[in-house]
Motif scaffolding. Structure first.
Motif, PDB file in Angstrom:
ATOM      1  N   MET A 103     157.651 -50.425 -61.781  1.00 18.46           N
ATOM      2  CA  MET A 103     158.210 -50.395 -63.137  1.00 18.46           C
ATOM      3  C   MET A 103     158.930 -51.699 -63.440  1.00 18.46           C
ATOM      4  N   GLN A 158     148.794 -52.401 -64.349  1.00 20.53           N
ATOM      5  CA  GLN A 158     149.153 -51.119 -63.715  1.00 20.53           C
ATOM      6  C   GLN A 158     148.156 -50.766 -62.624  1.00 20.53           C
ATOM      7  N   VAL A 189     161.965 -51.405 -69.272  1.00 24.24           N
ATOM      8  CA  VAL A 189     161.605 -50.066 -68.805  1.00 24.24           C
ATOM      9  C   VAL A 189     162.116 -49.062 -69.835  1.00 24.24           C
ATOM     10  N   THR A 244     160.105 -43.191 -70.307  1.00 18.59           N
ATOM     11  CA  THR A 244     159.212 -43.399 -69.157  1.00 18.59           C
ATOM     12  C   THR A 244     160.004 -43.239 -67.865  1.00 18.59           C
ATOM     13  N   ARG A 281     161.040 -39.536 -67.281  1.00 17.36           N
ATOM     14  CA  ARG A 281     159.898 -38.687 -66.936  1.00 17.36           C
ATOM     15  C   ARG A 281     159.411 -38.992 -65.519  1.00 17.36           C
ATOM     16  N   THR A 282     159.380 -40.290 -65.175  1.00 17.75           N
ATOM     17  CA  THR A 282     158.959 -40.659 -63.817  1.00 17.75           C
ATOM     18  C   THR A 282     159.943 -40.102 -62.798  1.00 17.75           C
ATOM     19  N   SER A 342     153.623 -34.323 -70.736  1.00 14.56           N
ATOM     20  CA  SER A 342     154.453 -35.091 -71.671  1.00 14.56           C
ATOM     21  C   SER A 342     154.954 -34.256 -72.836  1.00 14.56           C
ATOM     22  N   LYS A 367     163.984 -44.254 -77.279  1.00 17.39           N
ATOM     23  CA  LYS A 367     162.838 -45.169 -77.258  1.00 17.39           C
ATOM     24  C   LYS A 367     163.187 -46.519 -76.663  1.00 17.39           C
TER      25      LYS A 367
END
Ligand SMILES: Nc1ncnc2c1ncn2[C@@H]1O[C@H](COP(=O)(O)OP(=O)(O)O)[C@@H](O)[C@H]1O
Ligand SMILES: [Mg+2]
Lengths: 430, 251
Positions: free
Chosen positions: A394, A421, B95, B99, B102-103, B119, B141
């Motif tokens: 990331m 990715q 980042v 994201t 959720r990761t 999601s 966001k």
């Protein structure tokens, strides 16, 4: 042996390596001969040359292309999701069967050989002309070689807004291929073209792209240099910008043992904009060199250079970027950033940022950094349950994204992100 | 829930002992508060428990529900149910908040052998929790903590806690830098999570936060040790008289 003799002998090797195309209009033969003469004066590049100190050109000047295994991939081509006009080259030769019909709105495309065989042709004003301009103050002998011997490529003239991108795919099928491709592009006033390039092209690839951008025209360029590991490439981009024109180029590189991407940008008209950006990711035997020269010779022009390199297992990244502001190029806004992210102690990032300014009313800045993944950020992510390798990925993607954000079209930027990715994911499972 | 025994910690790089024998036992469903002067080792304790590099445990140990956590990687501790709300939440440009979260959630679920959340479900969950904490869609966001005010960062910590639903929540000065309204939001967020199976260790300088999150037990930390423990009244005493009296009394 004296250095001059070494360079002269290597020049003979270079010129003997490729058959000079015999067919051609008088002006084209002259352009080729002049390029060969330029090359003889400069001599072949050697490591002792100032701009080859960080990257050894030996494998680029050797008689034979070092063998490069062909990577078999069954994935969608990187810009597969984009509606595009396709032209395919295989080991440096255009493949008409794999290409689309070359008729598009606001656009004429011809094979280079055809343009260079035509007595009266616009390409005369561009072919070898921008390359020759770009030889001072820094010599680019392999670009002169390209002009002297190139048989393949395209002559593209853009008169209006082209509705879909022109996508050039460079396939690599032969482990010993030694390809030379030269494109000339002329954008007429107000014209607009997006050029996509993708693929490794050959075991060894020498590319030259000359882009002449008339006033109010815009040229967008996004390229991905394939995934082959052993291939070598030296590419040159020469762009001349007229008033109010736009040039934006982005390059993604993963893998490849040697890549040297040169960009030479010249502002000749006022109020123009140029961006040259790139992101690369290298693992192991990987030498990636961006050498950029931007000359401001007009008023109120803006240039941006944004380069990010992620390196691991001994990979080497090089950035040599210069902004030259000539006397009278007032209100120049020149920006340059180059950053290396080293994932271990074996990798290296070497940067040579340069500013040379002869006007007084300008704003120029440059910065270069090299560092490791931020341990505070890594801890924050892992302390929330993000697995360590994913956390690192990331942060790597976040780092590279600052360069990818230079790509305006989301669908293209996302394609580049996707490739990175996947590249990271392949390393994670290995 | 959390058992800390005779924990001694020094800095890895220097010969500096920071924790000098911490003993602490937090039962399931309990809220403990740790107060203490600056530099007494409160943040160090929270970092060592959550697995930050740079510290060396020279003696003693810590268990979460009977499992030794000090040998685990930070992400394993998280999956085991430990959560640290940072004193200084880290900004991570590039980042995305969503994201990241959720990761993290799916990383924990995977580690525990649970199904990952898709999601749509995730979005619904986060939206609901974010609304409670008055965290806007725009904040969700943005890149992690980038451009957030001090208070927004702290609320974002509580949002992460609410979404990840840890068993053992450590909060390091979550109240510092918060205005009264923000502190109420944070306290509401914490109180909503209070549950017989979830414990809290609340590190704070002030009684203020403890007015809203009533602790079962209050500890005073000084020079790398818990020097005094007591009921909620202890926090009131600190508020009134400062640490000097207590420190003099235990010296
Ligand atoms: N990484 C570090 N490097 C140097 N000193 C540290 C480090 N971490 C903690 N310390 C020192 O340890 C002591 C305790 O710090 P800390 O745990 O932050 O205390 P508190 O949170 O109670 O204010 C302080 O003297 C602090 O300077
Ligand atoms: Mg602290």
């Amino acid at each position: 042996m004296a250095l001059a003799q070494v360079k002269a002998d290597l020049t003979d090797v270079l010129l003997a390596r490729h058959a000079v195309p015999t067919k051609g209009a008088g002006w084209a033969s002259e352009a080729r001969a002049e390029a060969a003469a330029r090359l003889r004066v400069m001599g072949a590049p050697v490591r002792r040359d100032e701009y080859w100190r960080y990257t050894d050109p030996a494998s680029l000047t050797a008689a034979d292309a070092p063998e490069a295994a062909v990577l078999a991939v069954d994935e969608e081509p990187i810009f597969g999701a984009v509606d595009r006009l396709r032209v395919v080259f295989v080991d440096g030769r255009m493949d008409a069967d794999l290409s689309d019909d070359l008729t598009g709105e606001g656009l004429t495309i011809e094979p280079l050989s055809q343009a260079l065989a035509t007595d009266i042709h616009w390409a005369r004003e561009v072919y070898g002309v921008l390359e020759a301009r770009g030889q001072t103050p820094v010599a680019r002998p392999l670009a002169a070689l390209n002009t002297a011997v190139a048989g393949a490529g395209l002559a593209i003239r853009v008169t209006g807004k082209v509705s879909r991108p022109l996508a050039l795919t460079y396939l690599h099928h032969d482990t010993n291929s030694d390809a030379v491709i030269h494109h000339v592009i002329k954008l007429e006033p107000g014209a607009d073209l997006t050029l996509l390039e993708n693929g490794p092209a050959a075991a060894r690839f020498n590319k030259c792209l000359e882009v002449d951008i008339a006033q109010d025209a815009a040229f967008h360029h996004v390229r991905a240099q394939g995934r082959d590991h052993e291939r070598r490439a030296v590419t040159h981009m020469f762009a001349r910008l007229s008033a109010r024109s736009v040039f934006k180029s982005f390059t993604l590189t993963v893998n490849g043992v040697l890549t040297r991407n040169e960009a030479v940008i010249e502002f000749t008209g006022d109020d123009a904009h140029a961006t040259v950006a790139g992101a690369c990711a290298g693992d192991g035997v990987f030498q990636h060199d961006d050498t950029v020269f931007v000359t401001h010779d007009a008023v109120n022009c803006e240039s941006r250079q944004v380069f990010k390199k992620v390196l691991r297992n001994g990979a080497v990244g090089v950035f040599q970027g210069k902004i030259l502001v000539k006397a009278g190029a007032q209100k120049t806004d020149g920006y340059q950033i180059s950053q290396g992210l080293l994932l271990d102690d074996d990798s290296q990032f070497l940067a040579k940022p340069e500013l040379e300014i002869y006007a007084d009313d300008v704003a120029c800045s440059h910065g270069s950094t090299v560092g490791a993944v931020d341990p505070e950020a890594l801890f924050y992510l892992t302390s929330r349950g993000v697995p360590a390798h994913e956390a690192q990925n990331m942060l790597v993607l976040a780092f590279l994204d600052e360069a990818i954000q230079e790509v305006e079209e989301d669908v293209l930027a996302d394609a580049l992100r996707g490739r990175l990715q996947e590249w990271l994911a392949r390393r994670q499972s290995a | 829930m959390l058992e800390i025994k005779n924990l001694h910690v020094k800095l890895e790089e220097e010969d500096k002992q920071i924790l000098k024998g911490v003993d602490l036992s937090v039962g399931a469903g309990q809220v403990h508060a740790i107060m203490g002067p600056n530099g007494s080792g409160k943040s160090t304790l929270s970092y060592v428990l959550s697995g930050k590099d740079g510290y060396e445990v020279t003696q003693g140990g810590a268990q979460l529900e009977g499992a030794d956590i000090l040998d685990m990687e930070p992400e394993e501790r998280a999956a085991a149910g430990l959560f640290l709300a940072f004193q200084y939440p880290v900004e991570i440009p590039g980042v995305g908040n969503m994201t990241f979260l959720r990761t993290a959630l799916n990383g924990q679920r995977k580690a525990r052998g649970e199904a990952e959340m898709n999601s749509a479900e995730f979005l619904k969950l986060v939206r609901a929790k974010a609304a409670d904490l008055q965290i806007s869609n725009d904040m969700l966001k943005r890149p992690v903590n980038v451009g957030f005010s001090g208070g927004e960062k702290k609320r974002n910590e509580i949002l992460q806690m609410a979404v990840l639903e840890p068993k053992m929540c450590i909060m390091d000065e979550t109240d510092s830098g918060l205005d009264v309204d923000a502190m109420k939001l944070v306290a509401q967020g914490v109180n909503a999570l209070r549950d017989a199976g979830r414990s809290f260790l609340v590190i704070t300088h002030y009684q203020r936060l403890l007015d809203h999150i009533a602790p079962d037990i209050v500890h005073i930390m000084a020079d790398g040790r818990i020097v005094k423990s007591g009921g909620p009244d202890l926090a009131l005493e600190v508020e009134k008289n400062g640490y000097a009296d207590i420190l003099a009394e235990v010296a």
